[in-house]
Design a protein around this motif. Structure first.
Motif, mmCIF file in Angstrom:
data_model
loop_
_atom_site.group_PDB
_atom_site.id
_atom_site.type_symbol
_atom_site.label_atom_id
_atom_site.label_comp_id
_atom_site.label_asym_id
_atom_site.label_seq_id
_atom_site.Cartn_x
_atom_site.Cartn_y
_atom_site.Cartn_z
ATOM 1 N N ARG A 18 3.242 -1.497 -12.032
ATOM 2 C CA ARG A 18 4.585 -2.038 -12.310
ATOM 3 C C ARG A 18 5.287 -2.451 -11.016
ATOM 4 O O ARG A 18 5.962 -3.482 -10.962
ATOM 5 C CB ARG A 18 5.448 -0.988 -13.022
ATOM 6 N N ALA A 19 5.114 -1.620 -9.995
ATOM 7 C CA ALA A 19 5.756 -1.907 -8.714
ATOM 8 C C ALA A 19 5.211 -3.201 -8.115
ATOM 9 O O ALA A 19 5.967 -4.004 -7.549
ATOM 10 C CB ALA A 19 5.537 -0.745 -7.740
ATOM 11 N N LEU A 20 3.896 -3.418 -8.230
ATOM 12 C CA LEU A 20 3.301 -4.651 -7.719
ATOM 13 C C LEU A 20 3.859 -5.872 -8.441
ATOM 14 O O LEU A 20 4.204 -6.882 -7.818
ATOM 15 C CB LEU A 20 1.771 -4.609 -7.875
ATOM 16 N N ILE A 21 3.952 -5.777 -9.764
ATOM 17 C CA ILE A 21 4.487 -6.897 -10.547
ATOM 18 C C ILE A 21 5.947 -7.143 -10.189
ATOM 19 O O ILE A 21 6.368 -8.286 -9.959
ATOM 20 C CB ILE A 21 4.338 -6.616 -12.058
ATOM 21 N N ALA A 22 6.728 -6.062 -10.129
ATOM 22 C CA ALA A 22 8.158 -6.198 -9.833
ATOM 23 C C ALA A 22 8.378 -6.717 -8.417
ATOM 24 O O ALA A 22 9.262 -7.550 -8.180
ATOM 25 C CB ALA A 22 8.860 -4.849 -10.007
ATOM 26 N N SER A 23 7.570 -6.252 -7.462
ATOM 27 C CA SER A 23 7.711 -6.705 -6.078
ATOM 28 C C SER A 23 7.366 -8.175 -5.943
ATOM 29 O O SER A 23 8.071 -8.941 -5.278
ATOM 30 C CB SER A 23 6.810 -5.883 -5.155
ATOM 31 N N ASP A 85 15.813 3.859 3.891
ATOM 32 C CA ASP A 85 15.162 5.013 4.505
ATOM 33 C C ASP A 85 15.883 6.321 4.209
ATOM 34 O O ASP A 85 15.296 7.397 4.349
ATOM 35 C CB ASP A 85 15.072 4.826 6.024
ATOM 36 N N SER A 86 17.150 6.254 3.821
ATOM 37 C CA SER A 86 17.907 7.488 3.612
ATOM 38 C C SER A 86 18.080 7.863 2.141
ATOM 39 O O SER A 86 18.100 9.052 1.806
ATOM 40 C CB SER A 86 19.288 7.389 4.279
ATOM 41 N N ILE A 87 18.180 6.868 1.243
ATOM 42 C CA ILE A 87 18.352 7.212 -0.176
ATOM 43 C C ILE A 87 17.240 6.676 -1.073
ATOM 44 O O ILE A 87 17.142 7.069 -2.235
ATOM 45 C CB ILE A 87 19.714 6.720 -0.714
ATOM 46 N N GLY A 88 16.415 5.755 -0.565
ATOM 47 C CA GLY A 88 15.290 5.292 -1.363
ATOM 48 C C GLY A 88 15.178 3.779 -1.450
ATOM 49 O O GLY A 88 16.146 3.056 -1.235
ATOM 50 N N ARG A 89 13.956 3.329 -1.780
ATOM 51 C CA ARG A 89 13.681 1.886 -1.815
ATOM 52 C C ARG A 89 14.225 1.222 -3.081
ATOM 53 O O ARG A 89 14.740 0.109 -3.041
ATOM 54 C CB ARG A 89 12.158 1.651 -1.789
ATOM 55 N N ARG A 215 12.569 -1.056 -14.028
ATOM 56 C CA ARG A 215 11.518 -0.314 -14.717
ATOM 57 C C ARG A 215 10.597 0.435 -13.747
ATOM 58 O O ARG A 215 9.659 1.099 -14.170
ATOM 59 C CB ARG A 215 10.688 -1.275 -15.580
ATOM 60 N N VAL A 216 10.868 0.330 -12.449
ATOM 61 C CA VAL A 216 10.003 0.953 -11.440
ATOM 62 C C VAL A 216 10.677 2.188 -10.854
ATOM 63 O O VAL A 216 11.876 2.183 -10.569
ATOM 64 C CB VAL A 216 9.686 -0.056 -10.312
ATOM 65 N N LYS A 217 9.890 3.240 -10.666
ATOM 66 C CA LYS A 217 10.400 4.457 -10.044
ATOM 67 C C LYS A 217 10.284 4.358 -8.523
ATOM 68 O O LYS A 217 9.697 3.426 -7.989
ATOM 69 C CB LYS A 217 9.610 5.672 -10.546
ATOM 70 N N GLU A 218 10.828 5.367 -7.845
ATOM 71 C CA GLU A 218 10.744 5.430 -6.394
ATOM 72 C C GLU A 218 9.292 5.593 -5.957
ATOM 73 O O GLU A 218 8.470 6.147 -6.687
ATOM 74 C CB GLU A 218 11.593 6.607 -5.890
ATOM 75 N N THR A 219 8.964 5.101 -4.749
ATOM 76 C CA THR A 219 7.584 5.167 -4.278
ATOM 77 C C THR A 219 7.154 6.604 -3.979
ATOM 78 O O THR A 219 7.984 7.456 -3.639
ATOM 79 C CB THR A 219 7.382 4.330 -2.997
ATOM 80 N N SER A 220 5.847 6.860 -4.089
ATOM 81 C CA SER A 220 5.333 8.210 -3.843
ATOM 82 C C SER A 220 5.531 8.624 -2.382
ATOM 83 O O SER A 220 5.788 9.792 -2.089
ATOM 84 C CB SER A 220 3.849 8.289 -4.215
ATOM 85 N N SER A 221 5.444 7.671 -1.451
ATOM 86 C CA SER A 221 5.642 7.999 -0.032
ATOM 87 C C SER A 221 7.043 8.516 0.224
ATOM 88 O O SER A 221 7.240 9.508 0.941
ATOM 89 C CB SER A 221 5.394 6.764 0.845
ATOM 90 N N PHE A 222 8.041 7.837 -0.356
ATOM 91 C CA PHE A 222 9.414 8.276 -0.117
ATOM 92 C C PHE A 222 9.676 9.618 -0.802
ATOM 93 O O PHE A 222 10.376 10.476 -0.252
ATOM 94 C CB PHE A 222 10.404 7.224 -0.623
ATOM 95 N N GLU A 223 9.125 9.821 -1.999
ATOM 96 C CA GLU A 223 9.308 11.095 -2.691
ATOM 97 C C GLU A 223 8.692 12.233 -1.885
ATOM 98 O O GLU A 223 9.258 13.332 -1.806
ATOM 99 C CB GLU A 223 8.678 11.021 -4.085
ATOM 100 N N GLU A 224 7.542 11.983 -1.266
ATOM 101 C CA GLU A 224 6.907 12.999 -0.424
ATOM 102 C C GLU A 224 7.767 13.301 0.799
ATOM 103 O O GLU A 224 7.885 14.458 1.216
ATOM 104 C CB GLU A 224 5.521 12.527 0.000
#
Length: 448
Positions: A18-23, A85-89, A215-224
């Protein structure tokens, strides 16, 4: 029954798609907004907003309003890099989509010189700044949304090229809509109100971009990064303190690619019509054909960088661009339609050798804690040093020397700058890096 880890992996993979399509779609729509302005600036804004100027002077003034958007892009990169970088992409991408969409829509409502005099140009510049701030903050988020999912490891050259793929897609859409309005409406009516249609059309495209990105959630890198507590409260300040050399290198590394793009897609329209005697429609169609080919070449060169390495692919691309500068103008100046079209199409294929892998390479050059800020700022500073001035410089050279040789030499000089900057940057690819490891620290650089 699938385990919890398997379910999470499947969920992440679905969200990554979904992120690829939305991006990609969001990037295409954002660039549609940006390019439709460039097309109008090169073709009609000179006499709509600067009617008392000579053709070349009017074109320079119109392209000057185009440049205003480039000046604003680093500001957008800093503002939205901080929040990215501080609250999310994800949240940042929603805001940048709205900024670009509404900025473009209101350009379509801007009164011309005949209506309000010079104030029309003032309004145009203000809206162009809004556009620039929006696109300045959007690019970094689009690239990171595509590449920061765990499923992207090992193929970030390809996934990172998908948001880049949005650029030629946006150019094609902008050209189709502009040309359709131009063909369906008589010339006198087009210059009266028809030119507004491509701008007003962006309202629908903005709605589509918002739907996809919501429809896209936050990226796994930022969540980590959030779970690990590595989020910086002032990421831009930290970036400029510890990684300013890398920002400068990445900015200059774009010189040849960024300058060439606006010569190949914006200046060529003016040059083809005013100096080569081509029709506006024929030049637009040639650029649109080049953009169609660019859809494939962008992805191809991005994927190729996964095989041979991002830095090597970029070095090859810069060398080929350097060698192509003189033949490009030779093909244009031949006066033979087939050769002119071939030159325009080949120009974007050569350009994409750098453009396809560039996004992943820049993103991989910064640690996760300042990746949005670092990638965005270095990418958008090039708008001032390379991309924004290119069409202006080319137009001024043509008016002064009545020759394309100085333009070709200018482009070759930008390639030399890019090659030198890239030489001092390390190779950081999927094959050797986890994408979340800070960039290598050299003896001349302090990082913490």
């Amino acid at each position: 029954m699938p385990s919890t880890d398997e379910n999470k992996s499947q969920s992440d993979s679905k969200m990554a798609r979904r992120a690829l399509i939305a991006s990609t779609a969001g990037s295409a729509i954002e660039w549609y907004d940006f390019y439709v302005y460039g097309l109008s600036a090169a073709l009609v804004f000179n006499h709509l907003f600067f009617p008392s100027s000579s053709p070349y002077a009017g074109t320079l003034l119109a392209l000057g309003t185009f440049f205003a958007g480039f000046v604003a892009r680093p500001l957008g990169a800093m503002i939205f890099g901080h929040f990215g970088d501080s609250i999310g992409r994800r949240g940042v991408l929603i805001v940048t989509t709205l900024l670009m969409g509404f900025g473009t829509f209101f350009v379509g409502l801007t009164p011309t010189y005949d209506m309000v005099g010079i104030w029309g140009a003032v309004i145009l510049v203000a809206l162009r700044v809004v556009q620039g701030i929006g696109v300045g903050g959007d690019w970094g988020g689009s690239v990171l949304m595509a590449t920061e999912w765990n499923s992207a490891k090992g193929k970030r050259g390809f996934t990172g090229s998908l948001p880049q793929f949005g650029s030629p897609l946006g150019l094609i859409t902008a050209t189709i809509v502009t040309e359709a309005a131009n063909r369906m409406i008589p010339q006198e009516s087009y210059e009266s109100f028809g030119w507004r249609i491509p701008f007003l059309f962006s309202f629908l495209l903005t709605g589509l971009a918002l739907f996809l990105r919501l429809r896209v959630k936050e990226t796994s890198s930022f969540e980590e990064a959030k779970r690990d507590g590595t989020i910086r409260q002032a990421p831009v300040a930290y970036l400029l303190r510890h990684h300013w050399r890398r920002v400068l290198q990445a900015t200059l590394m774009r010189a040849g690619q960024h300058a060439s793009f606006y010569i190949f897609t914006t200046f060529v329209l003016t040059y083809g019509v005013t100096s080569l005697g081509q029709t506006r429609s024929s030049m637009l169609l040639a650029v649109m054909l080049a953009a169609a080919v660019s859809l494939g070449s962008t992805l191809f060169w991005g994927s190729m960088s996964d095989r041979i390495g991002r830095k090597r692919m970029l070095q090859i691309g810069i060398i080929v661009m350097f060698l192509f500068a003189l033949p490009y103008f030779g093909l244009l100046n031949s006066g033979i339609t087939a050769l002119m079209v071939a030159g325009i199409v080949l120009s974007l294929v050569v350009h994409d050798m750098q453009y396809g892998p560039q996004s992943s390479f820049i993103a991989e050059s910064f640690p996760a804690e300042v990746r949005y800020s670092g990638a965005s700022l270095s990418y958008q500073l090039s708008s001032i040093t390379s991309g924004g001035p290119a069409a202006l410089i080319a137009t001024a050279f043509m008016a002064t020397f009545n020759s394309t040789l100085p333009i070709a030499l200018y482009l070759m000089g930008m390639c030399l700058i890019a090659f030198l900057a890239l030489f001092f940057m390390p190779s950081v690819d999927d094959a050797t890096d986890t994408h979340d490891t800070p960039m290598p620290v050299h003896d001349w650089q302090t990082a913490s």
